[in-house]
Scaffold this active site. Structure first.
Site, mmCIF file in Angstrom:
data_model
loop_
_atom_site.group_PDB
_atom_site.id
_atom_site.type_symbol
_atom_site.label_atom_id
_atom_site.label_comp_id
_atom_site.label_asym_id
_atom_site.label_seq_id
_atom_site.Cartn_x
_atom_site.Cartn_y
_atom_site.Cartn_z
ATOM 1 N N ASP A 1 0.796 -0.909 -0.042
ATOM 2 C CA ASP A 1 -0.028 -0.021 0.025
ATOM 3 C C ASP A 1 0.918 1.036 -0.116
ATOM 4 O O ASP A 1 1.648 1.544 1.055
ATOM 5 C CB ASP A 1 -0.992 -0.161 1.500
ATOM 6 C CG ASP A 1 -2.071 0.896 1.375
ATOM 7 O OD1 ASP A 1 -1.692 1.930 0.289
ATOM 8 O OD2 ASP A 1 -2.599 1.403 2.144
ATOM 9 N N HIS B 1 -13.157 8.419 -8.639
ATOM 10 C CA HIS B 1 -13.499 8.333 -7.266
ATOM 11 C C HIS B 1 -12.582 9.726 -6.744
ATOM 12 O O HIS B 1 -11.444 10.248 -8.051
ATOM 13 C CB HIS B 1 -11.783 7.407 -7.640
ATOM 14 C CG HIS B 1 -12.274 6.716 -5.504
ATOM 15 N ND1 HIS B 1 -12.958 6.906 -4.796
ATOM 16 C CD2 HIS B 1 -11.114 6.154 -4.949
ATOM 17 C CE1 HIS B 1 -13.076 6.558 -3.787
ATOM 18 N NE2 HIS B 1 -11.727 5.813 -3.597
ATOM 19 N N ARG C 1 -7.796 -3.943 -5.569
ATOM 20 C CA ARG C 1 -6.508 -3.189 -5.563
ATOM 21 C C ARG C 1 -5.514 -4.008 -5.134
ATOM 22 O O ARG C 1 -4.571 -3.756 -6.347
ATOM 23 C CB ARG C 1 -6.051 -2.163 -4.001
ATOM 24 C CG ARG C 1 -4.737 -0.940 -4.962
ATOM 25 C CD ARG C 1 -5.203 -0.026 -3.284
ATOM 26 N NE ARG C 1 -4.506 -0.399 -2.513
ATOM 27 C CZ ARG C 1 -4.784 0.376 -0.890
ATOM 28 N NH1 ARG C 1 -5.070 0.672 -1.421
ATOM 29 N NH2 ARG C 1 -3.859 -0.452 0.004
ATOM 30 N N ASP D 1 -10.303 -3.447 -1.074
ATOM 31 C CA ASP D 1 -9.656 -2.539 -0.701
ATOM 32 C C ASP D 1 -8.645 -3.043 0.006
ATOM 33 O O ASP D 1 -8.776 -4.114 1.317
ATOM 34 C CB ASP D 1 -9.948 -0.947 -0.551
ATOM 35 C CG ASP D 1 -8.971 0.130 -0.849
ATOM 36 O OD1 ASP D 1 -8.030 -0.326 -1.262
ATOM 37 O OD2 ASP D 1 -9.111 1.288 -0.700
ATOM 38 N N ASP E 1 -17.708 4.319 -0.248
ATOM 39 C CA ASP E 1 -16.054 3.967 0.121
ATOM 40 C C ASP E 1 -16.662 3.710 1.950
ATOM 41 O O ASP E 1 -17.611 3.609 2.817
ATOM 42 C CB ASP E 1 -15.241 5.065 0.409
ATOM 43 C CG ASP E 1 -13.862 4.810 0.021
ATOM 44 O OD1 ASP E 1 -13.770 3.664 0.799
ATOM 45 O OD2 ASP E 1 -13.243 4.726 -0.409
ATOM 46 N N ASP F 1 -3.659 3.978 -5.242
ATOM 47 C CA ASP F 1 -4.272 6.405 -5.168
ATOM 48 C C ASP F 1 -3.543 6.133 -6.032
ATOM 49 O O ASP F 1 -2.149 6.900 -5.157
ATOM 50 C CB ASP F 1 -3.953 6.100 -3.567
ATOM 51 C CG ASP F 1 -5.649 4.810 -3.078
ATOM 52 O OD1 ASP F 1 -6.414 4.689 -3.330
ATOM 53 O OD2 ASP F 1 -4.693 4.793 -1.223
#
Lengths: 501, 950
Positions: B290, B682, B608, B549, B436, B624
């Protein structure tokens, strides 16, 4: 593909809706106003004139006209629109893409004639509901508008009062300044060489006595202003002044104390003699931009006031070094007659302090500021000034102080957050006074400074009805007030202006 | 969804908009990578022991020995059906089993017999089938070469970088020292005994023992001599210590690709499509992480990892699939990479003998070497070969290919209703609105915030009434909270990942302290799937789908923001299977969505993190990103890289996740996203709202137009996804896939093909006045889909652009079906008629397809309920015929219009329907553009018909 021309039969709903049905044939989806262009058995010319087609190609589910006018009742044209009569409610146009898409858009169900969707005719029900709510709204508007007239009237009076007061204060300030000027001459004269001292002394003494009388008048005058303010209770400047007095209840006494201190020790020298008026104004304006206390919440006012005084001293010391020294030099010069001299000095200083009196200045400033606000075309929003309105949600108490600030305080402990300071009216063109914008609130982490948009709607009461945060740190508040109520149209007009047939 | 907004990290972030590189390891900071990379090319210490060779019907096995430490490896070679070779190397006798990646291959790949062509003391030659392809095993040093004719296609260990760290016992501990003493005494006794008791055996046996016994002795000795380096038994990065109870276990192997200058794939990296040489920098890293605010154009690891590389030259396309789920680094070097174009020309002119070559080296932290060499030779072949190993793209519901509206977060039910209404008010279509993490009750997934979403079913019903859908987020970190049902059940069933000490592993994520379910456990996955049942996931309905996610997994306070490598999934360490975790999460969720419908409905799950095989479970996105032009640009090569290795359903956050886009950037992003497979806007929680109508009527109109173009093209998108599902061909393609010999296309990052027939060159430059698109194909023509202007192939075409331009071209020779009646959601368009766009080739020929099914169930597969038709234009006749005679489906849709580009004016157009009836069609002819429009054929889209032009 199978859709040949379908004429709109008078629907049952229509008959129920008005009870006075007249059968008018027109192609599906065509409003009455355009019926004349669709004449059966005659070639149809696209409404933009781009081409002419046989009439059987109107509503044949194939788009022939660039403007979509040949398919008012099918979804064939991407730019077409469909007219629902909606008898009992109000007629509407919908994009042709919503014809037979399985979703009931027209309350008279006419948009779903071939999709298998089962739609209920809800026009009458919707019409009834709308009439009810329009009626309620009309009543609110009516009462609200009356209240608005009252507000306008009061605002007008208040405005005049304030303007008068300001003029008065500014006038007397000017008078004082003139006197100070006069006294300055006296003072300078008193400090002239010794040879003319005696006469001058006598003369000065007399003048001084005169001045003392004037001073007493002046003090009374200042007191009178305060009294005046009390009389005009309910207006901002007064409220602030009052709260200021509460915070500093000896305000009258402190004046004389200051006076004494000043006259005795010269500990707080007056503004430079040369250009007293300018200097003091500069000082005030500096102060205004840096530490204008009105930008802070009431609870902070005390601190700010202290700060202000501290700053006052500091700034005076820092900025006025040269004049101060000169003043000191003058003081150190042997006076002809200590007693006379000290009296002169004392009076002079006192007058000076009257001119520079923070309260007096603050009154003027507040009045000026208030008069400077845009309270709407007829000052109908003036009554909101200095008021605050709260709304309590599950987590927070929101507080709107119109023309000042918006804030948010957690219900269960935690400090208040500034959601924005008064910015400007931000309604759309033609309706500027329907939206207030508050910005430059507390900053967000990696985000913008908080800001709040306040939407004003007509209501009998002045109240915050909802708050939300549509975007992070951008708040939306709904606020009702009579001040935005428009002159009501007659109820009949409201109710009947919308229905066709 | 964004990572790490949390306070304790805020300090490290220091408020800048850039990745904090210090949070992530470089090769130098990763002990095994450093050790392995310190090995330089040279003579390999490995030798093949040809006497151990065994050839069975399915495979060849052979032992390898490392002459330095005498550790033996076992090599297995397989010839797989479909022109692939599998090479497996493991320790012959590992101290304990080494991890072999399960659940990625869809089956045990079917083999074909290898035959021995020749054998001598230097090696063996095996035949790889008819194509004169041979596999040569050289004994000393060990290397493998795959030849075709006299040409070497690929060599393994040709640079001697095969390195296999055998499992070993830690020697610097007291317990070891005692054990060793006892053991060696015991060994001595045993040896003495055995020699005395059995002095005479058969010759063979003696030989074997003679060969083995001293070796083992040497082995021990060699092991004793091995140096214990830092980071072998423990490694510390920042404040995190990795205990490494199994010691060093890394593996490495090099591949040489003679004649190859271009390699692609190994996503996920924010880098150009054509991979760069890594000399002098870090290797490309594959380790699911991440990464907060990632930067473009670097080899840092991102959220997903697919260890598949494609090599391409004008002659051949091949693939290397390195089936390993541990942290992996890939070094690339090229003998031409450093040369300028001029230098290369000089070589050419001077007839430099040096052929271009790319060398690749893979390094993984644990597991075994298990490589699939896909020999192509065409790009299509490689896609089929890879699909035969790991499966194809899940066929999404049609609506999932439409537009998705997302934001962190839509605040409450009223907000959802208002946004939904906003789309109708502004006449912009959309199919999905997303919720979300804030929609949950305190980040407890499978729950709803009782104040903001008190009536989720009412909300979902409201969307259903408009034939729209919703996605809610369900992340794989579970709040440790004894009043949370999901947590209690996972804990009581022992389904959490364990820490090295055996307790439930806990880390910080959105809910605070969280547990991580062990998705590698099939029982856990079955239980997780059952949580999506309508009676388990309260408030869910059939129009609600799922978003996974943070499935790297993200652990805010873990090393490199992920799980500790010594955390345990059953018997295996996270180290062994780290990159596989995200795949399992998406798989379990997708299975849950299938199960809740009784196996009827196709699922839609976005994830993701991903791994090889993730394509079978849904969509992925590029994580992201940021509202920057660079990020818009990189979305193209990032999704192309994924497309090349099986993942067709890819997209980037439209508008950019972090920061706030300029209006121009937002519009350009919509225009680009409308032509990328997964089309979702998004935005980060901290950014201002950016629903399409918030930027003035002009920009609303521009965005509306982009979205409408997407909807009109949905029949084509759906057909492309059917093919991706059916045969593994990517939806979005680099140009070289269709023009493999056109070297001009080999390193393009700014344009791409959709299927074969549409070429898209989106405007991704700020303030652009024009773009230069490359139209490939000598002798071909391309038609601008907006103006119908014809352009010749094999040229760079300058196209002046305005803010409304989306340069898209249809290939001459193709037929593309569209639905011109764009409605508020794709479901509303189900029965609408088609318009066929027939773009004629210079030889007045064209071909296309149409695929139709119910759009959302598995009936297309289970009951063959679909329509698949072939459109052909030849000899002035356009016909529709059935491509799937065994299938059955009926549609209401019909053909409303046929637009023929590059046509000449006919005297008449005759329609012949399936029942033999003939009728004349009206038509319009635009002579300036050579466009013939046939009015309202009116035939059903599922039937046979022909239109003859005279």
């Amino acid at each position: 593909m199978s859709c040949a021309l379908l004429l709109l039969l008078m629907s049952l709903a229509l008959a129920m809706g008005t009870g006075a049905a007249v059968e008018i044939q027109r192609p599906r989806g065509v409003p009455l106003s355009k019926r004349q262009f669709y004449e059966e058995n005659k070639p149809f010319t696209c409404l933009d004139g781009s081409s002419t087609i046989p009439f059987d190609r109107v509503n044949d589910d194939y788009c022939d006209c660039r403007d979509g006018s040949d398919e008012p009742g099918t979804a064939a044209c991407p730019n077409g629109s469909f007219h629902c009569t909606n008898a009992g409610f109000r007629p509407a146009f919908i994009p042709s893409s919503r014809i037979n898409d399985g979703i009931c858009d027209c309350c008279d169900t006419t948009d779903e004639y071939n999709s298998g969707a089962t739609c209920q005719n809800t026009c009458r029900e919707m019409g009834r509901k709308e009439r009810e709510s329009l009626q309620i709204m009309a009543e609110i508007t009516k009462e609200g508008f009356l209240l608005k007239q009252q507000l306008i009237h009061e605002a007008k009076r208040g405005q005049e009062d304030k303007q008068g007061k300001l003029t008065e204060l500014q006038g007397s300030k000017k008078g004082l300044e003139e006197k100070v000027e006069a006294l300055r001459t006296v003072k300078e004269t008193a400090e002239d060489p010794e040879k003319e001292a005696k006469e001058r002394h006598l003369k000065a003494w007399e003048e001084q006595k005169e001045l003392l009388r004037m001073e007493k008048d002046k003090t009374r005058m200042a007191e009178a202003f305060l009294e005046l303010d009390d009389d005009a209770d309910g207006y901002v400047s007064v409220a602030e002044l009052q709260s200021h007095l509460e915070l500093d209840p000896d305000s009258d006494g402190s004046l004389s104390e200051t006076e004494t201190q000043v006259s005795q020790g010269q500990s707080e020298p007056p503004a430079p003699v040369e250009t007293p008026q300018e200097e003091s104004r500069d000082f005030v304006s500096d102060h205004d931009s840096d530490h204008y206390p009105e930008d802070y919440a009431g609870e902070e006012e005390e601190d700010v006031e202290d700060d202000e005084e501290d700053d006052h001293d500091e700034e005076e010391e820092e900025e006025k070094v040269t004049p101060e020294k000169r003043e000191d030099d003058e003081v150190s010069m042997p006076p002809y007659d200590t007693e006379t001299q000290s009296l002169i000095d004392g009076t002079y200083s006192h007058l000076q302090s009257l001119i520079c009196d923070p309260e007096c200045i603050s009154i003027c400033r507040n009045l000026e500021k208030e008069i400077g606000f845009d309270f709407g075309p007829s000052a109908e929003f003036a009554y909101l000034y200095s008021q605050c309105y709260e709304l309590s949600t599950s987590e927070y108490i929101y507080r709107l102080c119109p023309f000042n600030r918006v804030s948010q305080k957690p219900k269960f402990g935690g400090s208040e957050t500034n959601l924005g300071l008064w910015g400007q009216w931000a309604g759309p063109e033609g309706n500027l006074y329907s939206v207030m914008k508050y910005d430059h609130g507390q900053g967000c982490w990696q985000g913008p400074n908080r800001s709040t948009t306040v939407k004003l709607t007509c209501g009998k009461e002045t109240v915050v009805t909802s708050t939300s945060e549509p975007s992070r740190c951008e708040y939306l508040m709904e606020f009702t007030t009579p001040a935005v109520c428009q002159e009501p149209a007659s109820l009949d007009e409201v109710l009947h202006g919308h229905t066709e047939l | 969804m964004g990572p790490l907004l949390v306070l304790w990290l805020a300090g490290c972030l220091s408020g800048t908009w850039a990745v904090d590189r210090g949070n992530f390891k470089t090769c130098d900071q990763s002990a095994f990578c450093k050790r392995q990379r310190a090995l330089k090319p040279g003579q390999s210490p490995y030798r093949a022991l040809l006497e151990t060779l065994e050839l069975t019907n399915t495979k060849l096995t052979l032992q390898l020995i490392n002459d330095n430490n005498k550790v033996r490896l076992l090599l297995e070679l397989y010839r797989l059906q479909g022109n692939m070779t599998r090479v497996k190397i493991n320790e012959l006798k590992p101290l304990k089993p080494r991890f072999e990646v399960p659940d990625v291959l869809i089956n045990d790949p079917p083999t074909e017999p290898l035959s021995l062509l020749s054998r001598d003391e230097n090696g063996v030659v095996l035949s790889l089938g008819a194509d004169s392809q041979r596999l040569i095993v050289s004994a000393k040093p060990f290397r493998l070469d795959i030849m075709e004719g006299r040409e070497v296609l690929l060599s393994l260990n040709s640079r001697g970088l095969l390195a296999f760290e055998h499992l070993r016992i830690r020697k610097d501990t007291i317990s070891y020292k005692i054990k060793t003493k006892v053991n060696s005494m015991w060994e001595n006794i045993k040896w003495v005994f055995s020699s005395k008791v059995d002095p005479e055996g058969t010759e063979n046996k003696e030989e074997t023992e003679a060969a083995n016994e001293p070796t083992e002795g040497e082995e021990e000795k060699a092991k004793e001599d091995e140096k214990v380096e830092d980071g072998m038994w423990e490694e510390t990065f920042k404040s995190h210590t990795d205990s490494k109870p199994n010691g060093p276990s890394s593996i490495s192997l090099d591949f040489s690709l003679p004649g190859v200058e271009n390699v692609y794939g190994i996503p996920e990296h924010a880098d150009s499509l054509k991979l760069k040489a890594t000399d002098g920098g870090d290797p490309y890293r594959l380790f699911n992480l991440d990464v907060f605010q990632y930067e473009v154009f670097n080899p840092m690891a991102l959220y997903g990892a697919i260890p598949v590389m494609l090599s391409h030259s004008a002659q051949r396309t091949m693939g290397i699939f390195w089936l390993n789920a541990a942290e992996t680094w890939v070094d690339i070097s090229s003998n031409t990479a450093g040369k300028t174009v001029f230098g290369q020309m000089l070589d050419y002119v001077q007839g430099s003998s040096e052929t271009p070559q790319t060398d690749v080296r893979w390094i993984s932290e644990s597991g075994i070497i298990d490589v699939f060499i896909m020999l192509g030779p065409t790009p299509t072949d490689v896609f089929s070969q890879y699909a035969s190993l790991t499966g194809t793209q899940a066929f999404p519901p049609l609506s999932a290919l439409a537009y998705h509206q997302c934001r962190w977060n839509y605040n409450d039910q009223e907000d959802v209703a208002a946004v939904d209404q906003g789309f109708d008010d502004h006449d912009i279509p959309y199919d999905f609105i997303w919720l979300d993490i804030e929609h949950t009750d305190g980040k407890r997934y499978f729950t709803w915030d009782p104040h903001k979403f008190p009536q989720p079913k009412d909300m979902l019903q409201g969307l259903l009434d408009k034939r729209r859908k919703m996605v809610t987020i369900v992340d794989p970190h579970i709040k440790v909270d004894s009043s949370y049902k999901i947590h209690n059940e996972i804990r009581s069933k022992g389904f959490y990942v364990k820490s090295k000490d055996g307790g439930d592993y806990e880390g910080w994520c959105w809910p605070g302290n969280s547990g991580y379910p062990d998705f590698t456990n099939p029982e856990m996955r079955a239980w997780w799937a059952s949580m999506f049942a309508y009676d388990q996931y309260e408030g869910s309905m059939e129009n609600m789908y799922t978003w996974n996610d943070m499935n790297e997994p993200s652990v805010f306070n873990g090393p490199e923001v992920t799980m500790h490598k010594d955390a345990l999934h059953g018997n295996w360490e996270n180290r062994d299977l780290h990159n596989l975790y995200g795949l399992y999460v998406q798989r379990a969720t997708a299975e849950g969505l299938i199960e809740r419908s009784g196996g009827v409905e196709r699922p839609f799950v976005l994830a993701r993190a991903f791994f090889a095989g993730s394509q079978r479970y849904g969509a992925v996105w590029t994580g992201d990103n940021a509202a920057e032009w660079e990020h818009l640009k990189i979305s193209i090569p990032m999704c192309l890289s994924l497309s090349l290795v099986g993942v067709s359903f890819c997209g980037a956050d439209v508008g950019g996740f972090f920061k706030s886009p300029s209006t121009e950037l937002l519009v350009r992003w919509y225009q680009t996203g409308a032509y990328q497979p997964f089309f979702r806007a998004h935005a980060h929680l901290d950014t201002p709202r950016r629903e399409p109508w918030l930027f003035g009527p002009e920009n609303t109109a521009l965005i509306r137009e982009a979205v409408r173009q997407r909807y009109a093209l949905l029949p084509y998108w759906y057909q492309l996804f059917y093919h991706a599902h059916h045969s593994g061909q990517p939806v979005m393609r680099p140009l070289w896939v269709e023009y493999p010999q056109d070297t001009a296309t080999f390193s393009m990052d700014d344009q791409f093909l959709l299927g074969r027939d549409l070429l898209v060159h989106p405007v991704t430059e700020e303030g652009a006045r024009g773009v230069t698109a490359y139209l490939p194909g000598k002798g071909e023509v391309w038609f601008d889909v907006h103006t119908f202007q014809k352009h010749n192939g094999a040229q760079n075409l300058y196209i002046p652009v305005t803010i409304s331009s989306i340069p898209v071209f249809q290939r001459g020779g193709s037929i593309i079906p569209r639905k011109a009646r764009v409605r508020r959601s794709s479901s509303c368009m189900e029965h609408d008629p088609y318009t066929l766009f027939v773009a004629l080739s210079p030889k007045r020929f064209a071909q296309g397809e149409l695929y139709i099914d119910d759009g959302h169930t598995f009936n297309f597969d289970k009951q063959k309920q679909f329509i698949h038709r072939r459109f052909s234009f030849a000899n002035n006749a356009l016909s529709s015929r059935n491509l799937a005679p065994g299938s059955q489906f009926t549609t209401f849709s019909w053909v409303e219009k046929i637009v023929i580009l590059g046509a000449s004016k006919p005297s008449k157009a005759t329609l012949k329907t399936h029942d033999g009836k003939e009728s004349q069609l009206e038509f319009e002819f635009d002579a300036s553009m050579s466009v013939l429009t046939l009015r309202k054929p009116g035939v059903n889209a599922g039937l046979d018909w022909t239109v003859v032009l005279q």
